[in-house]
Write a protein that holds these residues in place. Structure first.
Motif, PDB file in Angstrom:
ATOM      1  N   GLN A  61      31.847   7.649 -23.850  1.00 38.89           N
ATOM      2  CA  GLN A  61      33.116   6.957 -24.053  1.00 38.89           C
ATOM      3  C   GLN A  61      32.836   5.478 -24.235  1.00 38.89           C
ATOM      4  O   GLN A  61      31.950   4.917 -23.585  1.00 38.89           O
ATOM      5  CB  GLN A  61      34.065   7.216 -22.899  1.00 38.89           C
ATOM      6  N   GLU A  62      33.609   4.869 -25.115  1.00 37.33           N
ATOM      7  CA  GLU A  62      33.375   3.470 -25.465  1.00 37.33           C
ATOM      8  C   GLU A  62      34.716   2.755 -25.622  1.00 37.33           C
ATOM      9  O   GLU A  62      35.702   3.343 -26.063  1.00 37.33           O
ATOM     10  CB  GLU A  62      32.598   3.444 -26.785  1.00 37.33           C
ATOM     11  N   ARG A  63      34.705   1.487 -25.243  1.00 33.85           N
ATOM     12  CA  ARG A  63      35.913   0.673 -25.400  1.00 33.85           C
ATOM     13  C   ARG A  63      35.486  -0.789 -25.524  1.00 33.85           C
ATOM     14  O   ARG A  63      34.530  -1.223 -24.885  1.00 33.85           O
ATOM     15  CB  ARG A  63      36.823   0.862 -24.196  1.00 33.85           C
ATOM     16  N   VAL A  64      36.227  -1.539 -26.337  1.00 30.95           N
ATOM     17  CA  VAL A  64      36.006  -2.974 -26.457  1.00 30.95           C
ATOM     18  C   VAL A  64      37.083  -3.674 -25.628  1.00 30.95           C
ATOM     19  O   VAL A  64      38.280  -3.384 -25.773  1.00 30.95           O
ATOM     20  CB  VAL A  64      36.063  -3.434 -27.934  1.00 30.95           C
ATOM     21  N   PHE A  65      36.640  -4.581 -24.768  1.00 30.73           N
ATOM     22  CA  PHE A  65      37.537  -5.297 -23.857  1.00 30.73           C
ATOM     23  C   PHE A  65      37.711  -6.738 -24.306  1.00 30.73           C
ATOM     24  O   PHE A  65      36.760  -7.371 -24.758  1.00 30.73           O
ATOM     25  CB  PHE A  65      36.976  -5.266 -22.432  1.00 30.73           C
ATOM     26  N   GLU A  66      38.908  -7.243 -24.145  1.00 36.09           N
ATOM     27  CA  GLU A  66      39.247  -8.635 -24.473  1.00 36.09           C
ATOM     28  C   GLU A  66      38.800  -9.534 -23.312  1.00 36.09           C
ATOM     29  O   GLU A  66      39.636 -10.168 -22.664  1.00 36.09           O
ATOM     30  CB  GLU A  66      40.760  -8.777 -24.695  1.00 36.09           C
ATOM     31  N   ALA A  67      37.510  -9.540 -23.060  1.00 37.47           N
ATOM     32  CA  ALA A  67      36.971 -10.313 -21.945  1.00 37.47           C
ATOM     33  C   ALA A  67      35.501 -10.603 -22.219  1.00 37.47           C
ATOM     34  O   ALA A  67      34.816  -9.798 -22.851  1.00 37.47           O
ATOM     35  CB  ALA A  67      37.114  -9.534 -20.640  1.00 37.47           C
ATOM     36  N   ALA A  89      31.532 -11.426 -30.133  1.00 33.15           N
ATOM     37  CA  ALA A  89      32.509 -12.470 -30.475  1.00 33.15           C
ATOM     38  C   ALA A  89      33.518 -12.713 -29.353  1.00 33.15           C
ATOM     39  O   ALA A  89      34.724 -12.708 -29.568  1.00 33.15           O
ATOM     40  CB  ALA A  89      33.226 -12.110 -31.772  1.00 33.15           C
ATOM     41  N   GLY A  90      33.008 -12.890 -28.140  1.00 33.18           N
ATOM     42  CA  GLY A  90      33.876 -13.197 -27.004  1.00 33.18           C
ATOM     43  C   GLY A  90      34.501 -11.983 -26.351  1.00 33.18           C
ATOM     44  O   GLY A  90      35.143 -12.094 -25.307  1.00 33.18           O
ATOM     45  N   LYS A  91      34.325 -10.817 -26.941  1.00 29.61           N
ATOM     46  CA  LYS A  91      34.801  -9.560 -26.359  1.00 29.61           C
ATOM     47  C   LYS A  91      33.582  -8.803 -25.849  1.00 29.61           C
ATOM     48  O   LYS A  91      32.444  -9.193 -26.127  1.00 29.61           O
ATOM     49  CB  LYS A  91      35.534  -8.725 -27.408  1.00 29.61           C
ATOM     50  N   THR A  92      33.819  -7.725 -25.126  1.00 23.54           N
ATOM     51  CA  THR A  92      32.698  -6.943 -24.604  1.00 23.54           C
ATOM     52  C   THR A  92      32.895  -5.468 -24.902  1.00 23.54           C
ATOM     53  O   THR A  92      33.928  -4.889 -24.562  1.00 23.54           O
ATOM     54  CB  THR A  92      32.544  -7.149 -23.081  1.00 23.54           C
ATOM     55  N   ARG A  93      31.891  -4.876 -25.536  1.00 26.42           N
ATOM     56  CA  ARG A  93      31.885  -3.430 -25.792  1.00 26.42           C
ATOM     57  C   ARG A  93      31.169  -2.749 -24.620  1.00 26.42           C
ATOM     58  O   ARG A  93      30.033  -3.095 -24.293  1.00 26.42           O
ATOM     59  CB  ARG A  93      31.164  -3.113 -27.097  1.00 26.42           C
ATOM     60  N   VAL A  94      31.859  -1.785 -24.010  1.00 22.73           N
ATOM     61  CA  VAL A  94      31.270  -1.002 -22.926  1.00 22.73           C
ATOM     62  C   VAL A  94      31.114   0.433 -23.411  1.00 22.73           C
ATOM     63  O   VAL A  94      32.069   1.038 -23.907  1.00 22.73           O
ATOM     64  CB  VAL A  94      32.150  -1.041 -21.657  1.00 22.73           C
ATOM     65  N   THR A  95      29.912   0.945 -23.272  1.00 21.68           N
ATOM     66  CA  THR A  95      29.632   2.343 -23.601  1.00 21.68           C
ATOM     67  C   THR A  95      29.165   3.040 -22.326  1.00 21.68           C
ATOM     68  O   THR A  95      28.210   2.592 -21.691  1.00 21.68           O
ATOM     69  CB  THR A  95      28.540   2.461 -24.682  1.00 21.68           C
ATOM     70  N   MET A  96      29.882   4.099 -21.953  1.00 27.12           N
ATOM     71  CA  MET A  96      29.485   4.920 -20.807  1.00 27.12           C
ATOM     72  C   MET A  96      28.949   6.239 -21.343  1.00 27.12           C
ATOM     73  O   MET A  96      29.621   6.921 -22.109  1.00 27.12           O
ATOM     74  CB  MET A  96      30.683   5.211 -19.885  1.00 27.12           C
ATOM     75  N   ARG A  97      27.739   6.569 -20.920  1.00 26.57           N
ATOM     76  CA  ARG A  97      27.087   7.799 -21.369  1.00 26.57           C
ATOM     77  C   ARG A  97      26.735   8.618 -20.130  1.00 26.57           C
ATOM     78  O   ARG A  97      25.851   8.252 -19.361  1.00 26.57           O
ATOM     79  CB  ARG A  97      25.838   7.458 -22.171  1.00 26.57           C
ATOM     80  N   LEU A  98      27.456   9.726 -19.936  1.00 23.66           N
ATOM     81  CA  LEU A  98      27.197  10.629 -18.829  1.00 23.66           C
ATOM     82  C   LEU A  98      26.328  11.759 -19.342  1.00 23.66           C
ATOM     83  O   LEU A  98      26.697  12.440 -20.308  1.00 23.66           O
ATOM     84  CB  LEU A  98      28.501  11.208 -18.272  1.00 23.66           C
ATOM     85  N   LEU A  99      25.171  11.940 -18.719  1.00 22.01           N
ATOM     86  CA  LEU A  99      24.223  12.978 -19.128  1.00 22.01           C
ATOM     87  C   LEU A  99      24.117  14.004 -18.008  1.00 22.01           C
ATOM     88  O   LEU A  99      23.747  13.670 -16.878  1.00 22.01           O
ATOM     89  CB  LEU A  99      22.853  12.369 -19.433  1.00 22.01           C
ATOM     90  N   PHE A 100      24.442  15.254 -18.334  1.00 15.63           N
ATOM     91  CA  PHE A 100      24.433  16.347 -17.365  1.00 15.63           C
ATOM     92  C   PHE A 100      23.165  17.176 -17.521  1.00 15.63           C
ATOM     93  O   PHE A 100      22.578  17.230 -18.609  1.00 15.63           O
ATOM     94  CB  PHE A 100      25.679  17.223 -17.578  1.00 15.63           C
TER      95      PHE A 100
END
Length: 152
Positions: A11-17, A107-118
């Motif tokens: 799951q991935e999301r770009v945050f305004e932070a 560019a002043g935002k942060t992309r977070v990628t969470m990778r859960l491996l089972f």
């Protein structure tokens, strides 16, 4: 390299932070306590040691009154870009999954990628079907976005 995609949830999301603020939200227990988990869940932290080999022992309290024990051991921390931890229900259960959280400033935002491996496809599918992990992950990242707005 072996293809692990069938055993993963990504799951991935770009945050305004900025990256520094996002890192703080993941590494400061007082802030993490405020946003971790799906909508309606709260947490009780028993132990939080944000260091390689450190333990994060906590209980998530569901809106239905059910308590979900969680036990995390941090395997890798590369401030401010990467956190890797094994996650189970208790210390004997660290084979549940490994979570790799990567943060990248754009560019002043942060992309977070969470990778859960089972460990198996079956374990991944169980978590998706029984615990709603896909929607829960989206809700957790939405709560992080709300927390970051409060911190700005």
């Amino acid at each position: 390299m072996t293809d692990t995609s069938e055993r993963e949830i990504v799951q991935e999301r770009v945050f305004e932070a900025p990256l520094t603020l996002v890192w703080k939200a993941w590494s400061d227990p007082e802030i993490l306590l405020q946003w971790w988990g799906p909508t309606g869940f709260t947490n009780t932290f028993k132990q939080f040691e944000f260091k390689v080999g450190g333990v994060w022992d906590f209980t998530m309290h569901g809106p239905d009154g059910v308590d979900y024990p969680n036990y995390v051991v941090y395997n890798e921390i590369q401030e401010p870009h990467k956190i890797v931890f094994t996650h189970g229900e208790k210390s004997e259960d660290l084979d549940s999954f490994q979570n790799t959280v990567e943060m990248k400033e754009e560019a002043g935002k942060t992309r977070v990628t969470m990778r859960l491996l089972f460990p198996t496809v079956e374990r991944r599918n169980l978590v998706v079907e029984k615990y709603g992990a896909l929607e829960g992950g989206k809700q957790t990242l939405a709560k992080l976005a709300e927390q970051l707005q409060k911190m700005r």
